[in-house]
Write a protein that holds these residues in place. Structure first.
Motif, PDB file in Angstrom:
ATOM      1  N   LEU A 149       0.832  -1.202   0.000  1.00 32.54           N
ATOM      2  CA  LEU A 149       0.000   0.000   0.000  1.00 32.54           C
ATOM      3  C   LEU A 149       0.867   1.253   0.000  1.00 32.54           C
ATOM      4  O   LEU A 149       0.628   2.185  -0.775  1.00 32.54           O
ATOM      5  N   ALA A 150       1.884   1.257   0.871  1.00 31.68           N
ATOM      6  CA  ALA A 150       2.773   2.417   0.932  1.00 31.68           C
ATOM      7  C   ALA A 150       3.497   2.615  -0.393  1.00 31.68           C
ATOM      8  O   ALA A 150       3.643   3.748  -0.877  1.00 31.68           O
ATOM      9  N   GLY A 151       3.935   1.516  -1.012  1.00 32.70           N
ATOM     10  CA  GLY A 151       4.624   1.622  -2.300  1.00 32.70           C
ATOM     11  C   GLY A 151       3.716   2.129  -3.397  1.00 32.70           C
ATOM     12  O   GLY A 151       4.137   2.915  -4.249  1.00 32.70           O
ATOM     13  N   SER A 152       2.461   1.692  -3.378  1.00 31.16           N
ATOM     14  CA  SER A 152       1.493   2.161  -4.375  1.00 31.16           C
ATOM     15  C   SER A 152       1.227   3.655  -4.210  1.00 31.16           C
ATOM     16  O   SER A 152       1.138   4.391  -5.203  1.00 31.16           O
ATOM     17  N   LEU A 153       1.099   4.096  -2.977  1.00 36.96           N
ATOM     18  CA  LEU A 153       0.895   5.521  -2.725  1.00 36.96           C
ATOM     19  C   LEU A 153       2.121   6.330  -3.149  1.00 36.96           C
ATOM     20  O   LEU A 153       1.994   7.430  -3.700  1.00 36.96           O
ATOM     21  N   ALA A 154       3.293   5.764  -2.898  1.00 41.29           N
ATOM     22  CA  ALA A 154       4.527   6.441  -3.314  1.00 41.29           C
ATOM     23  C   ALA A 154       4.551   6.629  -4.828  1.00 41.29           C
ATOM     24  O   ALA A 154       4.938   7.693  -5.335  1.00 41.29           O
ATOM     25  N   TYR A 155       4.126   5.600  -5.551  1.00 38.07           N
ATOM     26  CA  TYR A 155       4.086   5.674  -7.012  1.00 38.07           C
ATOM     27  C   TYR A 155       3.131   6.774  -7.470  1.00 38.07           C
ATOM     28  O   TYR A 155       3.444   7.552  -8.371  1.00 38.07           O
ATOM     29  N   GLN A 156       1.960   6.847  -6.842  1.00 34.68           N
ATOM     30  CA  GLN A 156       0.990   7.880  -7.198  1.00 34.68           C
ATOM     31  C   GLN A 156       1.534   9.271  -6.913  1.00 34.68           C
ATOM     32  O   GLN A 156       1.394  10.195  -7.718  1.00 34.68           O
ATOM     33  N   LEU A 157       2.170   9.438  -5.774  1.00 31.09           N
ATOM     34  CA  LEU A 157       2.730  10.745  -5.419  1.00 31.09           C
ATOM     35  C   LEU A 157       3.824  11.166  -6.393  1.00 31.09           C
ATOM     36  O   LEU A 157       3.888  12.329  -6.810  1.00 31.09           O
ATOM     37  N   SER A 158       4.674  10.235  -6.745  1.00 31.30           N
ATOM     38  CA  SER A 158       5.760  10.550  -7.673  1.00 31.30           C
ATOM     39  C   SER A 158       5.230  11.003  -9.024  1.00 31.30           C
ATOM     40  O   SER A 158       5.888  11.777  -9.730  1.00 31.30           O
ATOM     41  N   ASN A 159       4.046  10.533  -9.387  1.00 28.79           N
ATOM     42  CA  ASN A 159       3.462  10.866 -10.687  1.00 28.79           C
ATOM     43  C   ASN A 159       2.554  12.080 -10.648  1.00 28.79           C
ATOM     44  O   ASN A 159       2.016  12.480 -11.685  1.00 28.79           O
ATOM     45  N   ALA A 212      13.134   2.943  -7.635  1.00 30.51           N
ATOM     46  CA  ALA A 212      13.776   3.395  -8.869  1.00 30.51           C
ATOM     47  C   ALA A 212      12.933   4.470  -9.555  1.00 30.51           C
ATOM     48  O   ALA A 212      13.459   5.492 -10.006  1.00 30.51           O
ATOM     49  N   TRP A 213      11.630   4.243  -9.638  1.00 30.22           N
ATOM     50  CA  TRP A 213      10.758   5.223 -10.290  1.00 30.22           C
ATOM     51  C   TRP A 213      10.704   6.526  -9.490  1.00 30.22           C
ATOM     52  O   TRP A 213      10.704   7.614 -10.067  1.00 30.22           O
ATOM     53  N   ALA A 214      10.656   6.418  -8.179  1.00 35.68           N
ATOM     54  CA  ALA A 214      10.614   7.619  -7.335  1.00 35.68           C
ATOM     55  C   ALA A 214      11.884   8.449  -7.518  1.00 35.68           C
ATOM     56  O   ALA A 214      11.828   9.680  -7.611  1.00 35.68           O
ATOM     57  N   HIS A 215      13.033   7.794  -7.567  1.00 35.61           N
ATOM     58  CA  HIS A 215      14.293   8.514  -7.819  1.00 35.61           C
ATOM     59  C   HIS A 215      14.266   9.158  -9.208  1.00 35.61           C
ATOM     60  O   HIS A 215      14.735  10.291  -9.389  1.00 35.61           O
ATOM     61  N   THR A 216      13.732   8.447 -10.181  1.00 32.20           N
ATOM     62  CA  THR A 216      13.658   8.979 -11.540  1.00 32.20           C
ATOM     63  C   THR A 216      12.846  10.259 -11.587  1.00 32.20           C
ATOM     64  O   THR A 216      13.252  11.253 -12.202  1.00 32.20           O
ATOM     65  N   GLY A 225       3.348  15.205  -8.929  1.00 34.94           N
ATOM     66  CA  GLY A 225       3.989  16.434  -8.489  1.00 34.94           C
ATOM     67  C   GLY A 225       4.459  16.455  -7.056  1.00 34.94           C
ATOM     68  O   GLY A 225       4.881  17.510  -6.563  1.00 34.94           O
ATOM     69  N   ARG A 226       4.408  15.320  -6.365  1.00 33.71           N
ATOM     70  CA  ARG A 226       4.861  15.268  -4.972  1.00 33.71           C
ATOM     71  C   ARG A 226       6.027  14.286  -4.879  1.00 33.71           C
ATOM     72  O   ARG A 226       6.013  13.313  -4.141  1.00 33.71           O
ATOM     73  N   GLU A 227       7.062  14.589  -5.667  1.00 31.23           N
ATOM     74  CA  GLU A 227       8.161  13.652  -5.855  1.00 31.23           C
ATOM     75  C   GLU A 227       8.940  13.372  -4.576  1.00 31.23           C
ATOM     76  O   GLU A 227       9.327  12.230  -4.317  1.00 31.23           O
ATOM     77  N   ALA A 228       9.183  14.409  -3.773  1.00 27.73           N
ATOM     78  CA  ALA A 228       9.960  14.201  -2.544  1.00 27.73           C
ATOM     79  C   ALA A 228       9.221  13.277  -1.581  1.00 27.73           C
ATOM     80  O   ALA A 228       9.820  12.364  -0.991  1.00 27.73           O
ATOM     81  N   GLU A 229       7.929  13.488  -1.434  1.00 23.98           N
ATOM     82  CA  GLU A 229       7.132  12.617  -0.569  1.00 23.98           C
ATOM     83  C   GLU A 229       7.074  11.203  -1.127  1.00 23.98           C
ATOM     84  O   GLU A 229       7.134  10.221  -0.368  1.00 23.98           O
ATOM     85  N   GLY A 230       6.952  11.102  -2.440  1.00 20.62           N
ATOM     86  CA  GLY A 230       6.921   9.787  -3.062  1.00 20.62           C
ATOM     87  C   GLY A 230       8.203   9.017  -2.815  1.00 20.62           C
ATOM     88  O   GLY A 230       8.176   7.821  -2.530  1.00 20.62           O
ATOM     89  N   LEU A 231       9.337   9.704  -2.898  1.00 18.48           N
ATOM     90  CA  LEU A 231      10.622   9.053  -2.676  1.00 18.48           C
ATOM     91  C   LEU A 231      10.750   8.611  -1.220  1.00 18.48           C
ATOM     92  O   LEU A 231      11.195   7.492  -0.932  1.00 18.48           O
ATOM     93  N   ASP A 232      10.364   9.474  -0.295  1.00 21.35           N
ATOM     94  CA  ASP A 232      10.433   9.116   1.130  1.00 21.35           C
ATOM     95  C   ASP A 232       9.592   7.879   1.416  1.00 21.35           C
ATOM     96  O   ASP A 232      10.021   6.969   2.134  1.00 21.35           O
TER      97      ASP A 232
END
Length: 262
Positions: free
Chosen positions: A5-15, A50-54, A17-24
């Motif tokens: 769940l956390a990873g899925s949310l991170a992916y959504q955030l990274s896509n 990897a996607w969050a860093h990208t 405009g909330r890249e820093a939060e997505g990476l964290d």
């Protein structure tokens, strides 16, 4: 499951405009899973890192993204028939990792790596899955443009638009707009100009009282979707969903950090 769940949310955030939060959050999900997690789970979490860093951008993040891709492949290599994995990981395999790898290299503007990967993926992909095929082709079109191959990029972009004409998907519409924006640099190339004319048709096409009915197929899709004149309800729905995802993230992230600090 919490890590997923956390990873899925991170992916959504990274896509969104909330890249820093997505990476964290992607890092937190990987850390919470730990080295004892099933190989497929670790591969998935590393892919999301990897996607969050990208999406975070910058040379250092690019190196971290490529390192995470390598580690994801190593993790998946540890999987075997005797390895137990949760049922929800059934779809994580070498093909899925290759898709993410190709997307990362496209986003990092490394076409020499991205193009062969995407062509290999597309050569094995089921053509009946129009939405996914359009998305994969959109990355190939961008990678070809980055490789200074505008004719190939234009031909691929035309396939994206043709497939998207029959798919009610805001994501494919967004990717279509992105591809056309990327091709604008090569507007002087005849093949590219022909594709861009789908957005701005020649004057004779727009003459007369029935101009809205004078085009069809990809051209009709481009005139409406690429200009943002359709899918309005889908965009609004997506915004509402993402707002709720953001609220859920705040609670999930706080809980995750508490567990990690403990």
């Amino acid at each position: 499951m919490a890590g997923n769940l956390a990873g899925s949310l991170a992916y959504q955030l990274s896509n969104t405009g909330r890249e820093a939060e997505g990476l964290d959050l992607a890092r937190a999900a990987l850390a919470e899973a730990g080295p004892a997690a099933p190989p497929r789970a670790r591969a998935l979490y590393l892919d999301r890192v990897a996607w969050a860093h990208t999406k975070a951008g910058g040379p250092e993040s690019a190196q971290q993204a490529m390192r995470a891709l390598g580690e994801a492949g190593e993790a998946l290599a540890e999987d075997s028939e005797g390895t137990e994995s949760p049922t929800w990981l059934y779809w994580v395999d070498a093909g899925e990792l290759q898709v993410m790898e190709s997307r990362v290299y496209t986003e990092l503007h490394r076409p020499l790596r991205a193009v062969p990967l995407l062509r290999d993926v597309l050569s094995r992909y089921d053509a009946t899955h129009a939405r996914e095929l359009a998305l994969y082709l959109s990355w190939l079109a961008v990678a070809c443009a980055d490789a200074n191959e505008p004719e190939e990029a234009a031909a691929t972009a035309e396939r994206v638009l043709s497939l998207s004409a029959d798919v009610a998907s805001e994501r494919t519409a967004e990717r279509g707009r992105f591809v056309l924006a990327r091709l604008a640099e090569y507007a002087h190339v005849a093949e590219v100009r022909a594709v861009l004319d789908l957005v701005e048709p020649p004057p004779h096409v727009l003459d007369g009282p029935h101009q809205a009915d004078s085009v069809s197929g990809p051209q009709q899709w481009v005139r409406s979707s690429v200009r943002g004149e359709v899918h309005t309800s889908q965009v609004q729905t997506t915004s509402i969903v993402m707002a709720k995802v953001g609220d859920l993230l705040m609670a999930t992230e706080a809980s995750t950090r508490l567990r990690l600090s403990g």
